[in-house]
Design a protein around this motif. Structure first.
Motif, PDB file in Angstrom:
ATOM      1  N   TYR A 168      11.469 -33.925  15.660  1.00  0.00           N
ATOM      2  CA  TYR A 168      12.679 -34.246  15.237  1.00  0.00           C
ATOM      3  C   TYR A 168      12.647 -33.342  13.835  1.00  0.00           C
ATOM      4  N   ARG A 169      14.176 -32.899  13.371  1.00  0.00           N
ATOM      5  CA  ARG A 169      13.919 -31.984  12.431  1.00  0.00           C
ATOM      6  C   ARG A 169      14.913 -32.348  11.260  1.00  0.00           C
ATOM      7  N   ASP A 170      15.843 -33.536  11.360  1.00  0.00           N
ATOM      8  CA  ASP A 170      16.542 -34.089  10.528  1.00  0.00           C
ATOM      9  C   ASP A 170      16.518 -35.476  10.236  1.00  0.00           C
ATOM     10  N   VAL A 171      15.156 -35.715   9.514  1.00  0.00           N
ATOM     11  CA  VAL A 171      14.767 -37.146   9.519  1.00  0.00           C
ATOM     12  C   VAL A 171      14.870 -37.661   7.832  1.00  0.00           C
ATOM     13  N   ALA A 172      15.612 -38.596   7.603  1.00  0.00           N
ATOM     14  CA  ALA A 172      15.567 -39.090   6.311  1.00  0.00           C
ATOM     15  C   ALA A 172      14.847 -40.620   6.130  1.00  0.00           C
ATOM     16  N   VAL A 173      14.234 -40.922   5.122  1.00  0.00           N
ATOM     17  CA  VAL A 173      13.633 -42.034   4.824  1.00  0.00           C
ATOM     18  C   VAL A 173      14.120 -42.682   3.397  1.00  0.00           C
ATOM     19  N   LEU A 174      14.989 -44.033   3.690  1.00  0.00           N
ATOM     20  CA  LEU A 174      15.398 -44.663   2.279  1.00  0.00           C
ATOM     21  C   LEU A 174      14.474 -45.818   2.185  1.00  0.00           C
ATOM     22  N   ASP A 175      14.197 -46.148   0.870  1.00  0.00           N
ATOM     23  CA  ASP A 175      13.591 -47.413   0.381  1.00  0.00           C
ATOM     24  C   ASP A 175      13.947 -47.436  -1.040  1.00  0.00           C
ATOM     25  N   LEU A 176      13.857 -48.774  -1.422  1.00  0.00           N
ATOM     26  CA  LEU A 176      13.977 -49.242  -2.717  1.00  0.00           C
ATOM     27  C   LEU A 176      12.838 -48.848  -3.701  1.00  0.00           C
ATOM     28  N   SER A 177      11.488 -48.673  -3.111  1.00  0.00           N
ATOM     29  CA  SER A 177      10.694 -48.236  -3.951  1.00  0.00           C
ATOM     30  C   SER A 177       9.914 -46.781  -3.974  1.00  0.00           C
ATOM     31  N   ALA A 178      10.082 -46.313  -4.997  1.00  0.00           N
ATOM     32  CA  ALA A 178       9.450 -44.903  -5.046  1.00  0.00           C
ATOM     33  C   ALA A 178       8.056 -44.827  -4.841  1.00  0.00           C
ATOM     34  N   HIS A 179       7.475 -45.731  -5.269  1.00  0.00           N
ATOM     35  CA  HIS A 179       5.831 -45.766  -4.934  1.00  0.00           C
ATOM     36  C   HIS A 179       5.867 -45.770  -3.547  1.00  0.00           C
ATOM     37  N   ALA A 180       6.562 -46.679  -2.580  1.00  0.00           N
ATOM     38  CA  ALA A 180       6.257 -46.527  -1.316  1.00  0.00           C
ATOM     39  C   ALA A 180       6.615 -45.228  -0.905  1.00  0.00           C
ATOM     40  N   LEU A 181       7.472 -44.423  -1.171  1.00  0.00           N
ATOM     41  CA  LEU A 181       7.823 -43.254  -0.549  1.00  0.00           C
ATOM     42  C   LEU A 181       6.886 -42.093  -1.066  1.00  0.00           C
ATOM     43  N   ASP A 182       6.332 -42.279  -2.233  1.00  0.00           N
ATOM     44  CA  ASP A 182       5.431 -41.336  -2.918  1.00  0.00           C
ATOM     45  C   ASP A 182       3.985 -41.519  -1.880  1.00  0.00           C
TER      46      ASP A 182
ATOM     47  N   ALA B  88       3.810 -42.256   1.321  1.00  0.00           N
ATOM     48  CA  ALA B  88       4.191 -41.501   2.699  1.00  0.00           C
ATOM     49  C   ALA B  88       4.150 -40.098   2.489  1.00  0.00           C
ATOM     50  N   LYS B  89       4.721 -39.437   1.266  1.00  0.00           N
ATOM     51  CA  LYS B  89       4.817 -38.287   0.745  1.00  0.00           C
ATOM     52  C   LYS B  89       3.305 -37.599   0.929  1.00  0.00           C
ATOM     53  N   LYS B  90       2.274 -38.371   0.215  1.00  0.00           N
ATOM     54  CA  LYS B  90       1.080 -37.949  -0.011  1.00  0.00           C
ATOM     55  C   LYS B  90       0.322 -37.817   1.434  1.00  0.00           C
ATOM     56  N   ARG B  91       0.639 -38.794   2.349  1.00  0.00           N
ATOM     57  CA  ARG B  91       0.224 -38.972   3.473  1.00  0.00           C
ATOM     58  C   ARG B  91       0.527 -37.792   4.381  1.00  0.00           C
ATOM     59  N   LEU B  92       1.575 -37.371   4.297  1.00  0.00           N
ATOM     60  CA  LEU B  92       2.193 -36.287   4.971  1.00  0.00           C
ATOM     61  C   LEU B  92       1.709 -35.033   4.608  1.00  0.00           C
ATOM     62  N   GLY B  93       1.649 -34.619   3.400  1.00  0.00           N
ATOM     63  CA  GLY B  93       1.167 -33.608   2.908  1.00  0.00           C
ATOM     64  C   GLY B  93       2.315 -32.527   2.868  1.00  0.00           C
ATOM     65  N   ASP B  94       1.919 -31.367   3.355  1.00  0.00           N
ATOM     66  CA  ASP B  94       2.967 -30.377   3.239  1.00  0.00           C
ATOM     67  C   ASP B  94       4.204 -30.509   4.072  1.00  0.00           C
ATOM     68  N   ALA B  95       4.220 -31.338   5.359  1.00  0.00           N
ATOM     69  CA  ALA B  95       5.086 -31.829   6.133  1.00  0.00           C
ATOM     70  C   ALA B  95       6.013 -32.904   5.440  1.00  0.00           C
ATOM     71  N   ALA B  96       5.799 -33.127   4.374  1.00  0.00           N
ATOM     72  CA  ALA B  96       6.827 -33.989   3.603  1.00  0.00           C
ATOM     73  C   ALA B  96       8.141 -33.193   3.178  1.00  0.00           C
ATOM     74  N   SER B  97       7.916 -31.970   3.080  1.00  0.00           N
ATOM     75  CA  SER B  97       8.996 -31.222   2.727  1.00  0.00           C
ATOM     76  C   SER B  97       9.910 -31.046   3.652  1.00  0.00           C
ATOM     77  N   ARG B  98       9.657 -31.739   4.922  1.00  0.00           N
ATOM     78  CA  ARG B  98      10.653 -31.418   6.139  1.00  0.00           C
ATOM     79  C   ARG B  98      11.674 -32.833   6.079  1.00  0.00           C
ATOM     80  N   VAL B  99      11.201 -33.659   5.139  1.00  0.00           N
ATOM     81  CA  VAL B  99      11.951 -35.148   5.147  1.00  0.00           C
ATOM     82  C   VAL B  99      12.995 -35.126   4.010  1.00  0.00           C
ATOM     83  N   ASP B 100      14.092 -36.121   4.112  1.00  0.00           N
ATOM     84  CA  ASP B 100      15.013 -36.076   3.042  1.00  0.00           C
ATOM     85  C   ASP B 100      14.543 -37.549   2.548  1.00  0.00           C
ATOM     86  N   TRP B 101      13.889 -37.617   1.301  1.00  0.00           N
ATOM     87  CA  TRP B 101      13.272 -39.035   0.895  1.00  0.00           C
ATOM     88  C   TRP B 101      14.515 -39.442  -0.206  1.00  0.00           C
TER      89      TRP B 101
END
Length: 205
Positions: free
Chosen positions: A64-78, A80-93
């Motif tokens: 899937y190429r058009d994925v967004a993740v919304l959350d109250l917590s910037a720490h939570a999204l950070d 997830a971004k760290k876990r995904l590595g380079d792939a995180a750039s493909r997500v709208d956070w």
């Protein structure tokens, strides 16, 4: 920062990914229900309250190429971004509260596992549904998972509003039709169980 944001930032700042009760190594029910909605790989999908969930990983792995993740917590999204590595750039956070957020586009799939049930105030639920209605495209799908009527009454120290498919449909209103509902027994990291229900609705039109 709102009280809700502060609460969840503190949770994710002080606990590891697998140290929260809602952690899943594989979000199999969520993924199955998204795939049952039959979206193509360009379909816009948003995960509400996604936090550090691994659903985003699974969606990217399935192409899937058009994925967004919304959350109250910037720490939570950070996390997830760290876990995904380079792939995180493909997500709208999106760091936002789903009850006050202004959706910039429409989505064909709205997914929420265990965010809506924290809205115990009817006004907050009304505000959430208003944002959902502005964000979900005609004929789009809404997947909401909450504690079932026999599930826990609290989570992360907060009270929750338990639901079944009928109570969720009453919240969404007549523009939505119930397509399916599934029950899941969630096993927490410390091997207790929680009763969840997943419901998928389709917007008429």
């Amino acid at each position: 920062m709102s009280d809700r944001s502060s609460h969840w930032d503190n949770v994710y700042a002080t606990k590891g990914e697998a140290e929260v009760s809602w952690f899943q190594t594989s979000p199999s029910t969520s993924l199955a229900m998204i795939r049952a909605a039959d979206p193509d790989r360009e379909t816009a999908i948003i995960d509400i309250g996604g936090g550090a969930s691994r659903l985003v990983d699974a969606l990217l792995q399935h192409g899937y190429r058009d994925v967004a993740v919304l959350d109250l917590s910037a720490h939570a999204l950070d996390a997830a971004k760290k876990r995904l590595g380079d792939a995180a750039s493909r997500v709208d956070w999106i760091v936002a509260d789903a009850t006050t957020w202004r959706p910039p586009k429409t989505y064909q799939v709205w997914h929420d596992r265990a965010a809506f049930h924290f809205l115990t105030d009817p006004q907050d639920r009304t505000a959430y549904v208003a944002r959902l209605r502005s964000a979900v495209a005609p004929s789009g799908h809404v997947i909401i998972a909450t504690f079932a009527p026999d599930g826990p009454e609290k989570c992360s120290g907060l009270p929750v509003q338990r639901h079944d498919s009928a109570s969720l449909l009453a919240e969404l209103g007549p523009d939505f039709a119930l397509i399916e509902t599934r029950r899941e027994t969630h096993h927490t990291p410390w091997d207790s169980t929680q009763a969840f229900q997943f419901s998928r609705f389709r917007r008429r039109g």
